[in-house]
Design an enzyme around this catalytic site. Structure first.
Site, PDB file in Angstrom:
ATOM      1  N   ASP A   1       0.799  -1.221   0.000  1.00 32.68           N
ATOM      2  CA  ASP A   1       0.000   0.000   0.000  1.00 32.68           C
ATOM      3  C   ASP A   1       0.834   1.276   0.000  1.00 32.68           C
ATOM      4  OD1 ASP A   1       0.753  -0.938   2.531  1.00 32.68           O
ATOM      5  OD2 ASP A   1      -0.835   0.154   3.562  1.00 32.68           O
TER       6      ASP A   1
ATOM      7  N   GLU B   1      -0.475  -2.358   5.122  1.00 33.80           N
ATOM      8  CA  GLU B   1       0.481  -2.199   6.221  1.00 33.80           C
ATOM      9  C   GLU B   1       0.337  -0.829   6.875  1.00 33.80           C
ATOM     10  OE1 GLU B   1       3.629  -1.131   8.636  1.00 33.80           O
ATOM     11  OE2 GLU B   1       3.515  -0.206   6.657  1.00 33.80           O
TER      12      GLU B   1
END
Length: 391
Positions: free
Chosen positions: A81, A139
């Site tokens: 991400d 994350e």
């Protein structure tokens, strides 16, 4: 084996760089990594690697079987991400998604792991066991993608003997690798406090319960949790970065909200500190005639790098970059949800030097101007591949 890994990596440099640039052009926020996951799967399938999607919604898991695939298993993880940051690097391949940027290096992490995957697939007849490739979303989201993937069974069938991950380090020179054995990264919790009083005219403070003053005393008082209650041998941080009191120059608001982070390395002290924070904030508010609401959102645990796994990284990295280029790292008060995996099986997160040459003060992670030296991508791919192939 190391020479073969290096040869394939060097032959794949341009492809690894282009993979990283593709991810950098098209970053996606936590939980929204749909196209990122699809691109990863396309690459794995192109190389003949078995893979599956839908892990924590958008994650991907690839599996490479060497000789005697049930004899052992190594897991390699990369996060996917990006962050809600408007990029200001001026790169030709800068983000095309407005307000979103790979400002934490996850584009490089994915490129390194895909590079390692290509290497390992080419050498699958020359190493023992199975390698699991974990491309993990979210994350940067406080819930973390790691616990969701664990709950889905990513560490089962087969159970990895060890798990490894790399993370870029802008202040570490390109061509170097950093490792720390034992406790490495802190736990992280969000602290949300609402001070509640009685609003009113700033010219008549005696008719109010001043929440602005109350919040100032709460923030000041909470610092003694770290300075006077934390065990001296346990690193601890309590920082507040957000305070909102929507009054005016002559208006005292009825509520003020504060938000901060608490980080440490010891679970027992972590629990005690939460209670101390609640007790101190409530007591301070009540002493001033008000009250407060406290919400402590528990995030990632602290990261402990298993000594055996850390030593394996150290030796493996030395084989790639030379022993003089493997550095010992200090502890960090930052956090990463890789810690969830390392709580389940032995593991190690290490650092990949990506400092651009000739740049004395590189931009930090989570900034709009972060850049990396792309020569580091080959190093990262080689170290990850060697860890996957090692016994």
């Amino acid at each position: 084996m190391q020479e073969k890994i290096k040869r394939i990596a060097l032959a794949s440099v341009s492809e690894i760089v282009e993979i990283r640039r593709h991810f950098h052009r098209y970053p996606e926020l936590s939980g929204q990594e749909t196209e990122t996951g699809r691109h990863i799967m396309r690459k794995l399938e192109e190389w003949g690697i078995s893979c599956s999607g839908g892990w924590s919604k958008t994650g991907v898991v690839g599996v490479i079987e060497g000789r005697n695939p049930r004899s052992r298993c190594v897991a390699l993880r990369a996060d996917m991400d990006a962050l809600p940051i408007e990029e200001r690097t001026g790169l030709a391949f800068a983000s095309r998604n407005k307000g979103v940027m790979h400002a934490c290096g996850h584009d490089a992490h994915m490129a390194c792991l895909l590079g390692a995957a290509k290497i390992l697939q080419a050498l699958r007849d020359e190493f023992e066991g199975t390698v699991k490739l974990l491309f993990q979303p979210s994350e940067e989201d406080y819930g973390g993608g790691a616990p969701q993937m664990i709950a889905q069974g990513v560490l089962k069938d087969p159970v990895p003997n060890r798990i490894y991950a790399l993370h870029v380090m802008p202040e570490l020179e390109c061509g170097k690798v950093g490792v720390r054995s034992g406790r490495y990264m802190a736990s992280t919790d969000e602290i949300h406090i609402k001070a509640i009083g009685k609003g009113g005219h700033g010219a008549m403070p005696g008719r109010t319960v001043d929440t602005v003053l109350m919040s100032a005393y709460i923030l000041t008082g909470l610092q003694q949790v770290v300075s006077r209650q934390a065990p001296a041998e346990i690193p601890t941080v309590l920082s507040f970065g957000r305070i909102i009191g929507e009054g005016q120059t002559n208006v005292i608001p009825a509520e003020v909200v504060m938000a901060g982070t608490f980080r440490t390395f010891d679970e027992e002290w972590r629990v005690k500190a939460h209670e101390s924070i609640r007790r101190c904030a409530r007591g301070m508010a009540e002493s001033m005639g008000g009250r407060c609401e406290i919400d402590i959102r528990q995030g990632y645990p602290s990261l402990y790098n298993t000594p055996e796994a850390a030593e394996r990284v150290r030796k493996t990295a030395a084989g790639v970059v030379g022993g003089r280029n493997v550095e010992d790292l200090p502890i960090r008060m930052t956090a990463d949800d890789f810690a969830f995996y390392a709580r389940e099986i032995p593991g190690c997160m290490f650092r990949l030097g990506v400092k651009p040459s000739g740049l004395s003060e590189p931009s930090d992670l989570h900034t709009a101007t972060l850049t990396i030296d792309e020569e580091a991508l080959s190093t990262g791919a080689q170290v990850m591949a060697a860890l996957g192939a090692s016994a």
